[in-house]
Design an enzyme around this catalytic site. Structure first.
Site, PDB file in Angstrom:
ATOM      1  N   GLU A  13       0.801  -1.218   0.000  1.00  0.00           N
ATOM      2  CA  GLU A  13       0.000   0.000   0.000  1.00  0.00           C
ATOM      3  C   GLU A  13       0.839   1.276   0.000  1.00  0.00           C
ATOM      4  O   GLU A  13       0.355   2.342  -0.333  1.00  0.00           O
ATOM      5  CB  GLU A  13      -0.962   0.008   1.204  1.00  0.00           C
ATOM      6  CG  GLU A  13      -0.281  -0.025   2.565  1.00  0.00           C
ATOM      7  CD  GLU A  13      -0.009  -1.440   3.028  1.00  0.00           C
ATOM      8  OE1 GLU A  13       0.585  -1.603   4.092  1.00  0.00           O
ATOM      9  OE2 GLU A  13      -0.386  -2.390   2.309  1.00  0.00           O
ATOM     10  N   ASP A  41      25.525  15.641 -30.365  1.00  0.00           N
ATOM     11  CA  ASP A  41      26.149  16.456 -31.402  1.00  0.00           C
ATOM     12  C   ASP A  41      27.581  16.765 -30.979  1.00  0.00           C
ATOM     13  O   ASP A  41      27.982  16.511 -29.837  1.00  0.00           O
ATOM     14  CB  ASP A  41      25.347  17.741 -31.583  1.00  0.00           C
ATOM     15  CG  ASP A  41      25.728  18.475 -32.862  1.00  0.00           C
ATOM     16  OD1 ASP A  41      26.516  17.917 -33.653  1.00  0.00           O
ATOM     17  OD2 ASP A  41      25.240  19.595 -33.066  1.00  0.00           O
ATOM     18  N   ASP A  75      20.298  20.584 -29.279  1.00  0.00           N
ATOM     19  CA  ASP A  75      19.709  21.877 -28.933  1.00  0.00           C
ATOM     20  C   ASP A  75      19.209  22.666 -30.136  1.00  0.00           C
ATOM     21  O   ASP A  75      18.782  23.803 -30.001  1.00  0.00           O
ATOM     22  CB  ASP A  75      20.721  22.730 -28.162  1.00  0.00           C
ATOM     23  CG  ASP A  75      21.961  23.050 -28.994  1.00  0.00           C
ATOM     24  OD1 ASP A  75      22.084  22.508 -30.106  1.00  0.00           O
ATOM     25  OD2 ASP A  75      22.810  23.829 -28.514  1.00  0.00           O
ATOM     26  N   ASP A 111      17.630  18.857 -34.402  1.00  0.00           N
ATOM     27  CA  ASP A 111      17.684  17.765 -33.434  1.00  0.00           C
ATOM     28  C   ASP A 111      16.305  17.332 -32.935  1.00  0.00           C
ATOM     29  O   ASP A 111      16.181  16.296 -32.281  1.00  0.00           O
ATOM     30  CB  ASP A 111      18.527  18.177 -32.214  1.00  0.00           C
ATOM     31  CG  ASP A 111      19.967  18.465 -32.567  1.00  0.00           C
ATOM     32  OD1 ASP A 111      20.518  17.702 -33.376  1.00  0.00           O
ATOM     33  OD2 ASP A 111      20.534  19.439 -32.052  1.00  0.00           O
ATOM     34  N   ASN A 117       5.780 -14.113   4.809  1.00  0.00           N
ATOM     35  CA  ASN A 117       4.802 -14.071   5.894  1.00  0.00           C
ATOM     36  C   ASN A 117       3.584 -14.931   5.592  1.00  0.00           C
ATOM     37  O   ASN A 117       3.097 -15.686   6.439  1.00  0.00           O
ATOM     38  CB  ASN A 117       4.350 -12.627   6.142  1.00  0.00           C
ATOM     39  CG  ASN A 117       5.327 -11.875   7.011  1.00  0.00           C
ATOM     40  OD1 ASN A 117       6.235 -12.469   7.584  1.00  0.00           O
ATOM     41  ND2 ASN A 117       5.155 -10.565   7.094  1.00  0.00           N
ATOM     42  N   ASN A 149       2.229  -4.735   9.885  1.00  0.00           N
ATOM     43  CA  ASN A 149       2.317  -4.230   8.515  1.00  0.00           C
ATOM     44  C   ASN A 149       2.507  -2.718   8.495  1.00  0.00           C
ATOM     45  O   ASN A 149       3.311  -2.181   7.723  1.00  0.00           O
ATOM     46  CB  ASN A 149       1.045  -4.607   7.751  1.00  0.00           C
ATOM     47  CG  ASN A 149       1.192  -4.403   6.260  1.00  0.00           C
ATOM     48  OD1 ASN A 149       2.181  -4.805   5.663  1.00  0.00           O
ATOM     49  ND2 ASN A 149       0.200  -3.762   5.659  1.00  0.00           N
ATOM     50  N   ASP A 170       5.807  -0.817   7.078  1.00  0.00           N
ATOM     51  CA  ASP A 170       5.712   0.166   6.006  1.00  0.00           C
ATOM     52  C   ASP A 170       6.349   1.499   6.400  1.00  0.00           C
ATOM     53  O   ASP A 170       7.032   2.137   5.603  1.00  0.00           O
ATOM     54  CB  ASP A 170       4.246   0.390   5.625  1.00  0.00           C
ATOM     55  CG  ASP A 170       3.702  -0.745   4.766  1.00  0.00           C
ATOM     56  OD1 ASP A 170       4.505  -1.414   4.083  1.00  0.00           O
ATOM     57  OD2 ASP A 170       2.481  -0.971   4.779  1.00  0.00           O
TER      58      ASP A 170
END
Length: 919
Positions: free
Chosen positions: A352, A394, A662, A666, A730, A755, A759
């Site tokens: 989550e 380039d 640039d 290109d 688990n 949990n 987390d």
């Protein structure tokens, strides 16, 4: 530049998010629309009407004039029309955004479980689950809210600008006074200024040149050899020529009207002046974009990868949760409790925090990259940055200093010539199209105009602008009104192609094969000295003409050459070495001469394996070119389409390709690459096409950005792998315990708390250190590897979970329902500590804490979670959580189990790495 960077760092440090930049009605999406669709009839009719009227009438209707608006007039209009932005995604209200942050499969499961807990009068479990939902949603909401604001500000700072005419308000007032008193009105003065495109209003006068994006819908009233690429709107690959006057009045399609230009297209070559007739949603582009926003966005490979992993875990959950339900229901007989427990298992399997971790990782990566002078426009591009294994770039300004100096000016046979220099000066001085660094070098030549008196005796008659197919440009000038002279300047081969004679002293000679051989020998010698050669030619023209075109570039007389030096950057050689060490192959794609390019490559230490020229590429099939591209280092004398083709074929070979450029030439390759890289000084179309903007045009800056991109990607992978393997272990343990133990091995409340704590311990992973070995080569997104990793490492924790079951059952006699709280407390601590340890075990292939140490935020957070995990059953609040204190003799067993867990995991890491590698 310094002010730009300081402003950027001030806001970007507040944090960015994973939300990619919302471009104004993506051109790619527009291409996918049905070509037959039309804009609204009212808009189409308005465009047609304005294209038919005299320009003076159009200006009058818009409340403007040929000299443009004043600042006050523009500000007043902007209040009425709003900013020049296509609102293809309406900003969400805070409530809509909050709902979006909540609405994911993980939070829905948690909410369902909370409701069931509340119905069954388990208030504590309901409160814990609700807290998980609130924390997860709130973290994501706050992070994205901050990042959305920062991203919008960042987009403004790298946004494109337009050249606009503005009148001086004081002089406008004076002119109005003259008008009031009946005196002759003097021409209103105007100045050219650069404005952000979003500030344009109807009536603004815009000046266009090659490389510009068309900033709004425009009506032309002056144009010279203006070619516009309308591929984004029409799908036509070839540019179309536009004129100030429309020729065919019978055409009813606005896109085909010669004197209209449309937002979202770009200038390929030529110059023009136009008036803005539509902005924002009142443009042709905006009308189409409103339809586009009704459809879903195309997901990037990164987003697809994250979604694939999420659904893999969800499918796994849909298999395992019913198994746990039926096993516990049949063995324990309490189906409501079994259902609650199965739902808890489902929650435990869902990552989550994945959206928040991904958001935080990308945000932190964007912050660090900004400090390294790298601005990320599309944040999902960070993954491609780290995965890039070929960089196409380039030569000019990347390998070289981008400070071109006019080094020599010679006649056809190599002797110094002021006449050639004077002609080159006139060409650069009078051309109004795309002024490149070569023109700047000519114009900045020391006191040239003063010393030679070049421009004093000439006036400009016309010009033939530069384009990337001809690779030359011409101006026509008149000297004292007694003759016209066309002066052409451009690439040697392209100029020679339109020359029939050469000037030898005061004589004009035909261009023979022998002379052509001498010319190539002389220019090749200049190229080998690292000089870029530009040819200069001329032609006498009739005095009675005022308009000229490309067809007039014929039968020219070659008068000589100007040669430029662009020395290599000192940082280029070490940057190339660093890129190679990091697994990135550099290929040079340039329109320049191959001899000059090879000279530069040699000076910067770039090993050249092979060279391909544009004409050779033209003759190759895609299959042959794809094979040659693998072993070729330098591609020279390329057109824009050559660059795009090479990039696409390298991608088709399985490479992740970055392209750095640039210029307008290109732009096609920037769009074709996995990651387009440009600089803040690039032309508009190049910046629009790029995913990454560099504040400094340097390969060293790029190399630092690549490393940071890999760090960001590596930390995201850590969370995904840790969560998947830990959750799998688990559930595997629960299945075994449920089959043999007469009570639940852990209550749903315990699973949820465990949990949540686990987390929280991982929220600092985005700030973790990354081993150098993990940064030494490109990292590609490989969702398919997750299943193998999960199955390989998940069951390891189950071995020691089962050991803990045995210790609690046989050593501490927690083998009856009356003693189940002790059993559950023992597994609660061992499970949480092993899950927390796995963060450090699987974050590196090395020995944790000794050979590879986590960053201090991760160390501090995991230490805090371990302390809380031990405190809950051992502290005074244990009964609130249906836990109980464990005897002190439990902890030596716990330490032994955890040490064995660490040892076995290290052994398995070695086996896994030798067999599959460690990403």
């Amino acid at each position: 530049m310094r002010l730009f960077k300081n402003r950027l760092l001030n806001f970007i440090q507040k944090g960015l998010s994973a939300r990619q930049f919302r471009r104004v009605a993506s051109l790619e999406q527009l291409r996918g629309m049905n070509r037959g669709r039309e804009v609204s009839k009212s808009l189409g009719q308005r465009l047609l009407t304005l294209s038919k009227l005299e320009i003076s009438t159009v200006l009058h209707r818009l409340g403007s004039c040929a000299e443009g608006l004043s600042h006050a007039e523009a500000d007043s209009k902007r209040l009425q029309t709003g900013p020049n932005e296509v609102e293809h995604e309406k900003p969400m209200s805070w409530s809509e955004h909050l709902w979006l942050c909540y609405r994911n499969p993980f939070n829905v499961l948690l909410t369902l479980l909370a409701v069931i807990s509340f119905i069954t009068e388990d208030a504590t479990a309901a409160a814990i689950i609700s807290a998980m939902v609130v924390i997860s949603t709130f973290l994501r909401f706050v992070q994205e809210k901050r990042s959305n604001k920062a991203a919008d500000r960042l987009k403004e700072m790298v946004s494109n600008t337009a050249t606009v005419l503005r009148r001086d308000p004081s002089k406008v007032a004076a002119a109005e006074a003259e008008k009031y008193f009946g005196e002759q009105l003097q021409p209103k003065p105007a100045e050219q200024i650069e404005l952000p495109i979003k500030q344009l209003v109807p009536g603004d006068i815009v000046v266009l040149s090659a490389g510009d994006m068309i900033p709004a819908d425009l009506r032309l009233f002056a144009a010279k050899d203006l070619f516009i690429s309308q591929a984004a709107l029409t799908g036509e690959s070839m540019p179309v020529e536009k004129f100030a006057e429309h020729k065919d009045v019978s055409i009813s399609n606005p896109l085909e009207r010669d004197n209209l230009c449309f937002m979202g297209t770009n200038v390929v070559s030529g110059a023009a002046t136009a008036v803005v007739i539509g902005t924002g949603n009142q443009t042709y582009f905006g009308s189409l974009a409103e339809r586009v926003c009704a459809s879903d966005r195309t997901l990037t490979q990164f987003q697809l990868g994250v979604n694939k992993i999420s659904w893999l875990l969800i499918r796994f959950m849909f298999v395992m949760a019913p198994l746990v339900l039926f096993i516990n229901g049949f063995t324990k007989g309490d189906w409501p409790e079994a259902a609650l427990f199965a739902l808890s298992i489902a929650v435990g399997l869902t990552p989550e925090m994945l959206p928040m971790i991904v958001t935080a990782a990308l945000a932190k990566g964007a912050v660090i990259l900004s400090r390294k002078k790298v601005v990320v426009k599309r944040l999902d591009a960070i993954q491609n940055f780290g995965a890039m294994d070929i960089l196409c770039t380039d030569k000019t300004g990347t390998l070289t200093q981008d400070k071109i100096v006019l080094e020599r000016h010679t006649d056809v046979f190599g002797g110094a010539s002021d006449e050639v220099l004077a002609m080159a000066y006139l060409n650069s001085y009078y051309q109004t199209g795309l002024k490149n660094l070569l023109d700047v070098a000519v114009l900045e030549h020391a006191n040239l105009n003063t010393e030679l008196g070049v421009a004093q005796n000439y006036r400009k008659v016309d010009e033939i602008p530069f384009d990337f197919n001809r690779r030359r440009m011409s101006v026509v000038v008149s000297e004292q009104e007694d003759h016209h002279e066309l002066i052409c300047k451009g690439a040697l081969e392209e100029v020679l192609a339109v020359c029939s004679h050469v000037r030898h002293g005061t004589q004009i000679e035909p261009l023979s094969a022998e002379l052509l051989q001498d010319i190539r020998r002389i220019t090749a010698a200049l190229n080998q000295d690292g000089l870029r050669v530009v040819a200069v030619a001329s032609k006498e023209m009739p005095i009675d003409r005022e308009a000229y075109g490309v067809s007039d570039e014929s039968d020219l007389v070659l008068v000589g050459y100007i040669a430029f030096l662009d020395p290599p950057k000192e940082s280029t050689a070490p940057a190339l070495k660093a890129l190679k060490a990091n697994g990135i192959t550099v290929k040079v794609l340039t329109g320049d001469n191959d001899l000059v390019t090879l000279k530069v490559c040699k000076e910067v230490g770039l090993q050249v394996d092979d060279v391909l020229l544009g004409p050779q590429i033209e003759a190759m099939s895609d299959q042959l070119l794809a094979e040659k591209a693998e072993i070729t280092t330098v591609f020279a004398k390329l057109t824009p389409l050559h660059k795009e083709r090479i990039v696409r074929l390298l991608r088709s070979n399985g490479h992740v390709v970055g392209f750095m450029g640039d210029g307008i030439n290109d732009a096609p390759a920037l769009r074709a690459a996995d990651i387009g890289i440009s600089v803040d000084s690039a032309v508009d179309i190049a910046k629009e096409a790029a995913d990454i903007i560099l504040l400094e045009k340097s390969l060293m800056v790029l190399e630092e950005g690549v490393i940071e991109g890999r760090k960001t990607f590596a930390n995201m992978l850590k969370y995904i792998k840790m969560t998947a393997s830990s959750n799998f272990g688990n559930v595997f343990s629960v299945l075994i315990a449920s089959a043999f133990i007469p009570f639940l091995p852990m209550l749903p409340l315990h699973l949820l708390i465990q949990n949540l704590l686990y987390d929280i311990s991982q929220t600092t992973i985005p700030f973790d250190n990354v081993d150098k070995e993990s940064l030494s080569k490109p990292q590609k997104w490989n969702p398919d590897e997750l299943g193998r990793f999960m199955i390989f490492f998940g069951p390891i924790s189950s071995i020691f979970d089962i050991t803990t079951f045995a210790v609690m059952w046989y050593v501490f006699k927690a083998n009856t329902e009356s003693a189940q709280s002790l059993f559950q407390s023992g597994w609660f601590i061992e499970g949480l500590l092993s899950q927390t340890l796995v963060v450090h075990l699987l974050r590196t292939r090395k020995l944790p804490f000794i050979q590879s140490r986590a960053a201090w935020p991760l160390l501090a957070m995991t230490a805090l979670i371990i302390s809380i995990g031990i405190f809950l059953p051992m502290g005074p609040w244990a009964h609130y959580f249906k836990l109980q204190a464990l005897p002190l003799t439990y902890f030596p067993w716990l330490v032994g189990i955890l040490l064995c867990y660490i040892t076995l995991t290290q052994i398995m890491k070695g086996i896994y790495t030798r067999r599959y590698g460690w990403q």
